[in-house]
Each structure stands twice: as structure tokens, then as C-alpha cells.
Enzyme design. Structure first.
Site, PDB file in Angstrom:
ATOM      1  N   LEU A  68     -38.447  -3.564 -43.602  1.00 57.59           N
ATOM      2  CA  LEU A  68     -37.202  -3.443 -42.855  1.00 57.59           C
ATOM      3  C   LEU A  68     -36.177  -4.494 -43.259  1.00 57.59           C
ATOM      4  O   LEU A  68     -34.965  -4.234 -43.188  1.00 57.59           O
ATOM      5  CB  LEU A  68     -37.467  -3.541 -41.344  1.00 57.59           C
ATOM      6  CG  LEU A  68     -38.255  -2.396 -40.711  1.00 57.59           C
ATOM      7  CD1 LEU A  68     -38.319  -2.585 -39.198  1.00 57.59           C
ATOM      8  CD2 LEU A  68     -37.664  -1.039 -41.054  1.00 57.59           C
ATOM      9  N   HIS A  69     -36.636  -5.657 -43.694  1.00 54.82           N
ATOM     10  CA  HIS A  69     -35.684  -6.722 -44.028  1.00 54.82           C
ATOM     11  C   HIS A  69     -34.763  -6.380 -45.202  1.00 54.82           C
ATOM     12  O   HIS A  69     -33.795  -7.067 -45.437  1.00 54.82           O
ATOM     13  CB  HIS A  69     -36.413  -8.048 -44.290  1.00 54.82           C
ATOM     14  CG  HIS A  69     -37.483  -7.991 -45.349  1.00 54.82           C
ATOM     15  ND1 HIS A  69     -38.791  -8.338 -45.079  1.00 54.82           N
ATOM     16  CD2 HIS A  69     -37.451  -7.643 -46.662  1.00 54.82           C
ATOM     17  CE1 HIS A  69     -39.514  -8.218 -46.184  1.00 54.82           C
ATOM     18  NE2 HIS A  69     -38.719  -7.807 -47.160  1.00 54.82           N
ATOM     19  N   HIS A  70     -35.068  -5.304 -45.922  1.00 57.38           N
ATOM     20  CA  HIS A  70     -34.214  -4.918 -47.046  1.00 57.38           C
ATOM     21  C   HIS A  70     -32.938  -4.187 -46.624  1.00 57.38           C
ATOM     22  O   HIS A  70     -32.053  -3.966 -47.455  1.00 57.38           O
ATOM     23  CB  HIS A  70     -34.983  -4.000 -48.005  1.00 57.38           C
ATOM     24  CG  HIS A  70     -36.095  -4.683 -48.734  1.00 57.38           C
ATOM     25  ND1 HIS A  70     -37.394  -4.702 -48.273  1.00 57.38           N
ATOM     26  CD2 HIS A  70     -36.107  -5.394 -49.889  1.00 57.38           C
ATOM     27  CE1 HIS A  70     -38.160  -5.377 -49.111  1.00 57.38           C
ATOM     28  NE2 HIS A  70     -37.401  -5.808 -50.102  1.00 57.38           N
ATOM     29  N   GLU A  85     -43.154  -8.665 -40.681  1.00 56.47           N
ATOM     30  CA  GLU A  85     -41.914  -9.290 -41.126  1.00 56.47           C
ATOM     31  C   GLU A  85     -41.990 -10.814 -41.001  1.00 56.47           C
ATOM     32  O   GLU A  85     -42.803 -11.348 -40.243  1.00 56.47           O
ATOM     33  CB  GLU A  85     -40.731  -8.803 -40.271  1.00 56.47           C
ATOM     34  CG  GLU A  85     -40.275  -7.375 -40.552  1.00 56.47           C
ATOM     35  CD  GLU A  85     -39.573  -7.227 -41.880  1.00 56.47           C
ATOM     36  OE1 GLU A  85     -39.127  -8.245 -42.452  1.00 56.47           O
ATOM     37  OE2 GLU A  85     -39.463  -6.092 -42.370  1.00 56.47           O
ATOM     38  N   ASP A 120     -31.696  -8.610 -44.222  1.00 59.99           N
ATOM     39  CA  ASP A 120     -31.647  -9.843 -43.431  1.00 59.99           C
ATOM     40  C   ASP A 120     -33.052 -10.165 -42.925  1.00 59.99           C
ATOM     41  O   ASP A 120     -33.953  -9.315 -42.968  1.00 59.99           O
ATOM     42  CB  ASP A 120     -30.697  -9.656 -42.235  1.00 59.99           C
ATOM     43  CG  ASP A 120     -30.062 -10.959 -41.765  1.00 59.99           C
ATOM     44  OD1 ASP A 120     -30.613 -12.039 -42.064  1.00 59.99           O
ATOM     45  OD2 ASP A 120     -29.027 -10.891 -41.087  1.00 59.99           O
TER      46      ASP A 120
END
Length: 342
Positions: free
Chosen positions: A249-251, A278, A306
Site C-alpha cells: 500500500l505504501h506505493h 507496513e 507514503d
């Protein structure tokens, strides 16, 4: 590991931190050389001298001495007279036959591709608020195989912790989807613990080849299936007891993450769960150090990624329709597990 400000009086005006930061690339260069020489394995539990290490690594005695001294300065070794000794952490993570060995990650983290993304023009991605970075590399780019092979050990610790956690659930998962599986460690560790579990892995085909290879080594290949393609586009099926989203998801920006979580929710069995792994900084976004600093990695390598705090992740899950969201740290790793339930 010591820092550049250790031993300095509080509030002292000093250039030490600035100089240490400007020279940070020397730390990466030194650890890369040490790993490629397999220096930590050569030192062994009893320690060693530069003369013996020179012979063992086929490197000059002068080069080995200077490298080892810098590794002492950086906290990877201890020096006792003319002997160099391993620290407990170096023994665990940098001796090649250790089950927790992480040295292979250097091939990706200090690769020309990664160094170019970070160092060529950092001002540009700060001004832009993001970089095309790795997202601009095609699916068959060799960097993804380098990533899969190099990062397997890097994620192995958190994969084992997540598997152990899921195995304690009242109804352990049997049908598992591993999204952006990479080397496959998360799904494979679950399949090793849960003998009836079957895993479907989604990623680019060259990366899945590495995951299948690892599944064969783990003895679970008969229960391991792959679907090649983008997680946003492929039809991966339905009725999963558990969907894994490891370090993915951080991408992306919030809207994209919510959309993917919605797709996951629609693919779950009635009592299914989504497990998000994460680096999760605190609400202040400056602690703990590794999760907080990870936001910079996303700025340099993605258009809109983020490091999301707990509330941000929970809000995404709620927006996707999940009613229950819980966060659990995964020590000794810096990662956290977010479990989303319907």
C-alpha cells in the site's frame, strides 16, 4: 549502533551530524564490500585478525584493515587489540549460514537503479512531490528479480511472525491470496505452518518465477499457484479466507489504496480477513526512526506513495467497508500488521 552525536553535550553546536550525513554513502559502500567479501562469516565466532581475514577473503591486508576499522566505527564489529569480533546483531544477520541472514538485500538496496533514483536529483522529487521511480520500470525489468531475490531475507522475519500470528486464529485460513507476493515469503511461511492452506500469489511473471522456486524449496509447491499481472487488473478469484498485502500500500496514494482494499473485500469469504504489512510511523511522523524515514524512500521511488500512520491506514480500511481494524507491531522487525475484518 552509535550515532554521529553520541558523546556530545546536549545543545552543543557541532558539524558532526552534518559531516556524518554527507559521508553516509561510505557506510553503504563499506557494508556492500563486507557482504560481497563474506567478511562476517570469515570472522567467525572466535574473531579474527587482518592477516587471516586477508587470506580468507582474497583481499589486501591493508584493505581489510581499513574496512574492518570502519565497520567498528559503524557498530558492526568490535575491536580487541588486533582481533575483530562480531556483534550479536552481525552474527544473526550478516553471517551467511545464519537462518536470519539479510546480506542478500544489499544487491537491491545499493543497486545502481536504487542509487540513481535517490542521488541523481533529490531536489527534483522534493519539488515534484514524488518520482516516477520504480513505478516507471516495465514488468520484465531485471530489477524486479533482483528485488525478489535480494529482499527475501529482508522480509523473512516479519513473514514468520505474521504466519505464527495467523496460525493462532480460532479459524486458521485455508485459502490465501498473496498480493504483490515478491519472493513469496508471506504466503509460503503460512503454508508451511498450516498444512491444509493453499496459496495464490499475484505479481509480475519474472518475480513469480522466484516465488515458485522458493515454494519448491519449502516443500509446498503442490499448494502454491500463481497469477501473473497487475493486482489492479487481474481476476484473482473469490472466497479467500485471508488476503495478504505485504509492503504494497505504501506505493500508492490514499484513493488508490482504498480502491484496492475494496477489491480485496469483495474477494473475501464471509469471515475472511485482509492482513496489511507496513512500516507504520507514529502520528508525529518522526518516530520510530525506520518507519518514519521510510516516507523519504517512497518520495524518491514512487509518484504518490507514503509511509502511512495507523489512523490513515484505518481510515482507508473503513472507507473500503471494513468494520474492524487492529494494528499490531511485529518485533523484532520494524514492520506492523494491520488486520482488517468485515
Amino acid at each position: 549502533m552509535s550515532s554521529a552525536t553520541d558523546g556530545m553535550p546536549a545543545g552543543e553546536i557541532s558539524p558532526y551530524l552534518l559531516v556524518d550525513t554527507m559521508y553516509a554513502y561510505t557506510k553503504s559502500a563499506a557494508i556492500k564490500a563486507a557482504i560481497e567479501l563474506d567478511l562476517f562469516s570469515a570472522i567467525g565466532p572466535e574473531g579474527s585478525t587482518t592477516e587471516k581475514l586477508s587470506a580468507a577473503t582474497n583481499a589486501s591486508e591493508r584493505g581489510v584493515r581499513i574496512l574492518c576499522d570502519l565497520l567498528v566505527v559503524n557498530g558492526f564489529l568490535v575491536k580487541d587489540g588486533t582481533r575483530y569480533l562480531l556483534t550479536p546483531s552481525s552474527t544473526a544477520f550478516l553471517v551467511r549460514n545464519s537462518p536470519a541472514y539479510m546480506g542478500a538485500a544489499i544487491d537491491f538496496l545499493v543497486s545502481p537503479e536504487m542509487l540513481g533514483l535517490f542521488l541523481t536529483d533529490p531536489t527534483a522529487y522534493v519539488r515534484n512531490g514524488g518520482s516516477l521511480g520504480l513505478a516507471n520500470m516495465e514488468a520484465n525489468n531485471p530489477v524486479w528479480v533482483k528485488f525478489a531475490r535480494g529482499m527475501e531475507a529482508f522480509t523473512g522475519g516479519s513473514a514468520m511472525v505474521v504466519a505464527a500470528e495467523a496460525a493462532t486464529w480460532p479459524v486458521p485460513p485455508r485459502k490465501i491470496l498473496d498480493i504483490a507476493a515478491g519472493p513469496g515469503r508471506f504466503g509460503i511461511e503460512l503454508a508451511k505452518l498450516l498444512e491444509t492452506a493453499e496459496v495464490v500469489a499475484v505479481d509480475w511473471q519474472p518475480v513469480l518465477d522466484v516465488a515458485v522456486e522458493n515454494a519448491e524449496k519449502a516443500g509446498i509447491a503442490a499448494r502454491y499457484r500463481v497469477i501473473a499481472g497487475s493486482a489492479f487488473d487481474v481476476d484473482w478469484g473469490r472466497d479467500y479466507d485471508l488476503i495478504l498485502l505485504p509492503n504494497f500500500l505504501h506505493h500508492f496514494d490514499v484513493e488508490t489504496c482504498v480502491g484496492l482494499l475494496r477489491k480485496c473485500k469483495a474477494s473475501l469469504a464471509a469471515a475472511g480477513k485482509v492482513a496489511v504489512i507496513e512500516f507504520v510511523p507514529n502520528a508525529d511522523r518522526v518516530t520510530p526512526p525506520i518507519p518514519a524515514a521510510f516516507a523519504w524512500v517512497m518520495l524518491a521511488t514512487t509518484p504518490k506513495g507514503d509511509a502511512y500512520a495507523e489512523k490513515e491506514l484505518a481510515d482507508m480500511a473503513n472507507a473500503a467497508g471494513f468494520r474492524s481494524v487492529s494494528l499490531k507491531p511485529l518485533p523484532p522487525t520494524p514492520a506492523s500488521l494491520l488486520v482488517c475484518e468485515q
